[in-house]
Design a protein around this motif. Structure first.
Motif, PDB file in Angstrom:
ATOM      1  N   ALA A   2       0.836  -1.200   0.000  1.00  0.00           N
ATOM      2  CA  ALA A   2       0.000   0.000   0.000  1.00  0.00           C
ATOM      3  C   ALA A   2       0.874   1.256   0.000  1.00  0.00           C
ATOM      4  CB  ALA A   2      -0.930  -0.003   1.208  1.00  0.00           C
ATOM      5  N   GLU A   3       1.880   1.273   0.843  1.00  0.00           N
ATOM      6  CA  GLU A   3       2.762   2.437   0.918  1.00  0.00           C
ATOM      7  C   GLU A   3       3.527   2.622  -0.391  1.00  0.00           C
ATOM      8  OE1 GLU A   3       6.595   3.852   3.503  1.00  0.00           O
ATOM      9  OE2 GLU A   3       5.033   2.730   4.549  1.00  0.00           O
ATOM     10  N   HIS A   4       4.032   1.544  -0.934  1.00  0.00           N
ATOM     11  CA  HIS A   4       4.792   1.599  -2.193  1.00  0.00           C
ATOM     12  C   HIS A   4       3.931   2.148  -3.329  1.00  0.00           C
ATOM     13  CE1 HIS A   4       7.707   0.397  -5.245  1.00  0.00           C
ATOM     14  NE2 HIS A   4       6.692  -0.103  -5.927  1.00  0.00           N
ATOM     15  N   LEU A   5       2.661   1.761  -3.373  1.00  0.00           N
ATOM     16  CA  LEU A   5       1.769   2.168  -4.454  1.00  0.00           C
ATOM     17  C   LEU A   5       1.052   3.488  -4.185  1.00  0.00           C
ATOM     18  CD1 LEU A   5       0.115  -1.255  -5.309  1.00  0.00           C
ATOM     19  CD2 LEU A   5       1.979  -0.115  -6.507  1.00  0.00           C
ATOM     20  N   GLY A   6       1.111   3.963  -2.949  1.00  0.00           N
ATOM     21  CA  GLY A   6       0.388   5.178  -2.611  1.00  0.00           C
ATOM     22  C   GLY A   6      -1.116   4.968  -2.545  1.00  0.00           C
ATOM     23  N   ILE A   7      -1.490   3.752  -2.167  1.00  0.00           N
ATOM     24  CA  ILE A   7      -2.901   3.368  -2.029  1.00  0.00           C
ATOM     25  C   ILE A   7      -3.120   3.005  -0.565  1.00  0.00           C
ATOM     26  CG2 ILE A   7      -4.638   1.662  -2.713  1.00  0.00           C
ATOM     27  CD1 ILE A   7      -3.156   1.348  -5.355  1.00  0.00           C
ATOM     28  N   SER A   8      -4.262   3.367  -0.026  1.00  0.00           N
ATOM     29  CA  SER A   8      -4.500   3.093   1.392  1.00  0.00           C
ATOM     30  C   SER A   8      -4.532   1.593   1.671  1.00  0.00           C
ATOM     31  CB  SER A   8      -5.811   3.734   1.850  1.00  0.00           C
ATOM     32  OG  SER A   8      -6.917   3.016   1.332  1.00  0.00           O
ATOM     33  N   ARG A   9      -4.149   1.253   2.898  1.00  0.00           N
ATOM     34  CA  ARG A   9      -4.201  -0.146   3.317  1.00  0.00           C
ATOM     35  C   ARG A   9      -5.636  -0.657   3.302  1.00  0.00           C
ATOM     36  NH1 ARG A   9      -1.228   0.133   8.806  1.00  0.00           N
ATOM     37  NH2 ARG A   9      -2.426  -1.758   9.128  1.00  0.00           N
ATOM     38  N   ALA A  10      -6.583   0.232   3.588  1.00  0.00           N
ATOM     39  CA  ALA A  10      -7.997  -0.157   3.576  1.00  0.00           C
ATOM     40  C   ALA A  10      -8.427  -0.564   2.170  1.00  0.00           C
ATOM     41  CB  ALA A  10      -8.859   0.989   4.080  1.00  0.00           C
ATOM     42  N   THR A  11      -7.941   0.154   1.160  1.00  0.00           N
ATOM     43  CA  THR A  11      -8.280  -0.190  -0.232  1.00  0.00           C
ATOM     44  C   THR A  11      -7.674  -1.531  -0.607  1.00  0.00           C
ATOM     45  OG1 THR A  11      -8.450   2.139  -0.873  1.00  0.00           O
ATOM     46  CG2 THR A  11      -8.077   0.550  -2.645  1.00  0.00           C
ATOM     47  N   ILE A  12      -6.420  -1.758  -0.239  1.00  0.00           N
ATOM     48  CA  ILE A  12      -5.769  -3.048  -0.526  1.00  0.00           C
ATOM     49  C   ILE A  12      -6.526  -4.167   0.176  1.00  0.00           C
ATOM     50  CG2 ILE A  12      -3.666  -4.418  -0.259  1.00  0.00           C
ATOM     51  CD1 ILE A  12      -3.356  -2.182  -2.316  1.00  0.00           C
ATOM     52  N   ASN A  13      -6.881  -3.952   1.440  1.00  0.00           N
ATOM     53  CA  ASN A  13      -7.627  -4.961   2.192  1.00  0.00           C
ATOM     54  C   ASN A  13      -8.966  -5.249   1.531  1.00  0.00           C
ATOM     55  OD1 ASN A  13      -9.755  -5.566   4.494  1.00  0.00           O
ATOM     56  ND2 ASN A  13      -7.759  -6.348   5.154  1.00  0.00           N
ATOM     57  N   ALA A  14      -9.665  -4.222   1.082  1.00  0.00           N
ATOM     58  CA  ALA A  14     -10.961  -4.414   0.418  1.00  0.00           C
ATOM     59  C   ALA A  14     -10.784  -5.222  -0.866  1.00  0.00           C
ATOM     60  CB  ALA A  14     -11.601  -3.062   0.122  1.00  0.00           C
ATOM     61  N   LEU A  15      -9.735  -4.932  -1.643  1.00  0.00           N
ATOM     62  CA  LEU A  15      -9.471  -5.696  -2.863  1.00  0.00           C
ATOM     63  C   LEU A  15      -9.213  -7.167  -2.542  1.00  0.00           C
ATOM     64  CD1 LEU A  15      -7.165  -3.244  -4.815  1.00  0.00           C
ATOM     65  CD2 LEU A  15      -9.374  -4.117  -5.583  1.00  0.00           C
ATOM     66  N   ASN A  17     -10.262  -8.876  -0.153  1.00  0.00           N
ATOM     67  CA  ASN A  17     -11.441  -9.548   0.396  1.00  0.00           C
ATOM     68  C   ASN A  17     -12.691  -9.399  -0.466  1.00  0.00           C
ATOM     69  OD1 ASN A  17     -10.480 -10.669   3.046  1.00  0.00           O
ATOM     70  ND2 ASN A  17      -9.804  -8.551   3.220  1.00  0.00           N
ATOM     71  N   GLY A  18     -12.504  -8.918  -1.704  1.00  0.00           N
ATOM     72  CA  GLY A  18     -13.623  -8.818  -2.627  1.00  0.00           C
ATOM     73  C   GLY A  18     -14.651  -7.769  -2.258  1.00  0.00           C
ATOM     74  N   ARG A  19     -14.241  -6.748  -1.507  1.00  0.00           N
ATOM     75  CA  ARG A  19     -15.166  -5.699  -1.086  1.00  0.00           C
ATOM     76  C   ARG A  19     -14.752  -4.344  -1.648  1.00  0.00           C
ATOM     77  NH1 ARG A  19     -13.942  -4.349   3.535  1.00  0.00           N
ATOM     78  NH2 ARG A  19     -12.273  -5.699   4.125  1.00  0.00           N
TER      79      ARG A  19
END
Length: 57
Positions: A2-15, A17-19
């Protein structure tokens, strides 16, 4: 990741988990690139793919 891509951890987690809900194409492209994958757009075929036929079993 998430940090490397500049995307929130919440977004990565949602991806993971299919949410993911609505996620922008830029974020999708960043994640795919990070994973060594690419998105390919092609004309839709009126015929099923071999994978689709195999999955119908």
């Amino acid at each position: 990741m998430a940090e490397h891509l500049g995307i929130s951890r919440a977004t990565i987690n949602a991806l993971e988990n299919g949410r993911s809900g609505d996620i922008g194409i830029k974020k999708v492209m960043k994640v795919l690139d990070y994973l060594g994958k690419e998105l390919v757009i092609r004309d839709k075929s009126p015929f099923p793919t071999l994978e689709q036929l195999r999955d119908e079993r």
